[in-house]
Motif scaffolding. Structure first.
Motif, PDB file in Angstrom:
ATOM      1  N   THR A 224       2.603 -15.224 -12.130  1.00  0.00           N
ATOM      2  CA  THR A 224       2.968 -16.123 -11.045  1.00  0.00           C
ATOM      3  C   THR A 224       4.393 -16.608 -11.265  1.00  0.00           C
ATOM      4  O   THR A 224       4.727 -17.056 -12.359  1.00  0.00           O
TER       5      THR A 224
ATOM      6  N   ARG B 256       7.581 -18.985  -9.784  1.00  0.00           N
ATOM      7  CA  ARG B 256       8.044 -20.044  -8.891  1.00  0.00           C
ATOM      8  C   ARG B 256       9.494 -20.340  -9.215  1.00  0.00           C
ATOM      9  O   ARG B 256       9.900 -20.266 -10.366  1.00  0.00           O
TER      10      ARG B 256
ATOM     11  N   SER C 228       4.570 -19.636  -4.035  1.00  0.00           N
ATOM     12  CA  SER C 228       4.630 -18.909  -5.301  1.00  0.00           C
ATOM     13  C   SER C 228       4.509 -17.420  -5.027  1.00  0.00           C
ATOM     14  O   SER C 228       3.744 -17.005  -4.153  1.00  0.00           O
TER      15      SER C 228
END
Length: 317
Positions: free
Chosen positions: A107, A109, A94
Motif C-alpha cells: 500500500t 500513500r 491509497s
C-alpha cells in the motif's frame, strides 16, 4: 523501490493482506503494453463516496523529465464536467500493487496521507497521483513478485471527506466583562411551606434565573435534607444546541453566629438541563438543630452569588 507523488513529497508504504476495497486493475501481457506505444490507460469508471472515478496508469511514466523507467499511477474524476463551478471534492486515497508471491498488497500513500492528508479535486485539478509509483527495474525483478507470468495487479482505495459544514460558537467572557450578582431572600414562616418555594425571576448575564427550594427535600432526599436548585427560566427560549455556563454559590445563613453553609458549582444549562443544584444541600437534622440559627424564629435566609462564565451560542453552517 522509487516512489514519488506528483508534488515531490515522500511516500509511506505498508504491507497488508486485504485487497483494495474500491478498484483493481489487472494487466495481462504487460510487456506487450510497454511495446505497444500506448502512453496511458484509463480504467473503467467506479463509484466511491457518491462520485465516479478512474484509475489512470502510464506504462512509461507521465513526466518525460523522469525518463521512461517508471510507471505513473493517478486517480482522476471520471465526470469533472458535472461539477458546478467552485465545487470541490476532498478525498484521501491509497494506491496498491499486488505481490503474487507472498499473496499480499503493498500500500502506497503520499507523505501524510496515513494520518489523513486530504487532496482537493475540482474543475482545475481533476487528477492526483504519483509520477514515480514503481520503477520498471523493481516491477520486473522476479524475486519481488509484482510481475508474474507477465501479469501485474494495481489497485486504489478512495475515502471521500463529507463536509457537513457544521460548527459551534463558544463565547468566553473576560473576568473584566463579567459581574457577580448577589441576591438574598428572607423566607418567613419557613415551617409552613409544605412542598416547595420559588424565588422571583431575576436577570444576570442577559439570562433569566430563579431559585427553587424544597424545605423537606425532594427525590431520594425526601424528609432527609433540604434541596436547593438554580433554575434557568430563559431555557424556554433556547435552541436545542444553545448553552450557558454560570459559576454559582448558594448559602444558608446561620442567623445566630453569622456563619454560612454553602455549596458551589459551575455547570452548563440548556433547554434540556434547566436546573442544577443539590437534593442533599443540608441535612434536616443540621438545618433544624436548636443550637444553630439556620431557621431562627421560623425564618430562613438564602443567598446566591452568580456570574456567567461562557456561552455556547449553538451550531452554525
Amino acid at each position: 523501490m522509487a516512489l514519488t507523488p506528483d508534488d515531490d513529497e515522500e511516500a509511506s508504504m505498508e504491507i497488508r493482506d486485504a485487497s483494495p476495497a474500491d478498484y483493481l486493475l489487472k494487466i495481462d501481457n504487460f510487456s506487450i503494453l510497454l511495446e505497444s506505444g500506448i502512453e496511458k490507460h484509463e480504467s473503467n469508471e467506479f463509484e466511491c463516496g457518491g462520485y465516479k472515478w478512474k484509475l489512470i496508469l502510464y506504462p512509461k511514466g507521465c513526466n518525460k523529465r523522469n525518463g521512461d523507467d517508471h510507471i505513473s499511477l493517478y486517480l482522476t474524476l471520471a465526470e469533472p464536467g458535472s461539477l458546478a463551478a467552485g465545487f470541490e471534492i476532498n478525498a484521501v486515497f491509497s494506491f496498491f500493487i499486488y505481490n503474487q508471491i507472498s499473496d499480499n498488497y503493498l500500500t502506497v500513500r503520499g507523505h501524510g496521507l496515513v494520518v489523513g492528508r486530504i487532496r482537493r479535486f475540482h474543475l482545475t485539478k481533476t487528477e492526483w497521483g504519483m509520477s514515480k509509483f514503481i520503477s520498471h527495474k523493481t516491477l520486473e525483478d522476479p524475486s519481488r513478485g509484482y510481475l508474474v507470468d507477465d501479469t501485474c495487479v494495481f489497485g486504489v482505495e478512495v475515502f471521500v471527506i463529507k463536509n457537513k459544514g457544521i460548527g459551534e460558537r463558544l463565547s468566553m467572557l473576560k473576568i473584566s466583562e463579567t459581574s457577580t450578582l448577589t441576591r438574598e431572600w428572607k423566607i418567613s414562616r419557613f415551617s409552613q411551606i409544605y412542598e416547595s418555594w420559588t424565588s422571583e425571576v431575576f436577570t444576570e448575564g442577559g439570562y433569566k434565573w430563579c431559585i427553587s427550594l424544597y424545605p423537606k427535600g425532594c427525590g431520594g432526599e425526601k424528609n432527609q435534607s433540604i434541596s436547593i436548585f438554580l433554575c434557568l427560566v430563559s431555557s424556554e427560549e433556547f435552541a436545542p444546541d444553545q448553552k450557558v455556563k454560570p459559576q454559582f454559590s448558594i448559602f444558608i445563613k446561620d442567623q445566630k453566629t453569622g456563619a454560612e453553609h454553602h455549596k458551589q458549582s459551575s455547570r452548563w444549562f440548556s433547554a434540556s438541563t434547566k436546573s442544577w443544584g443539590w437534593s442533599e444541600f443540608m441535612s434536616l437534622t443540621e438545618l433544624n438543630a436548636q443550637s444553630a440559627g439556620f431557621t431562627f424564629n421560623d425564618c430562613c435566609i438564602i443567598k446566591l452569588e452568580l456570574s456567567v462564565q461562557c456561552v455556547l451560542r449553538g451550531t452554525f453552517t
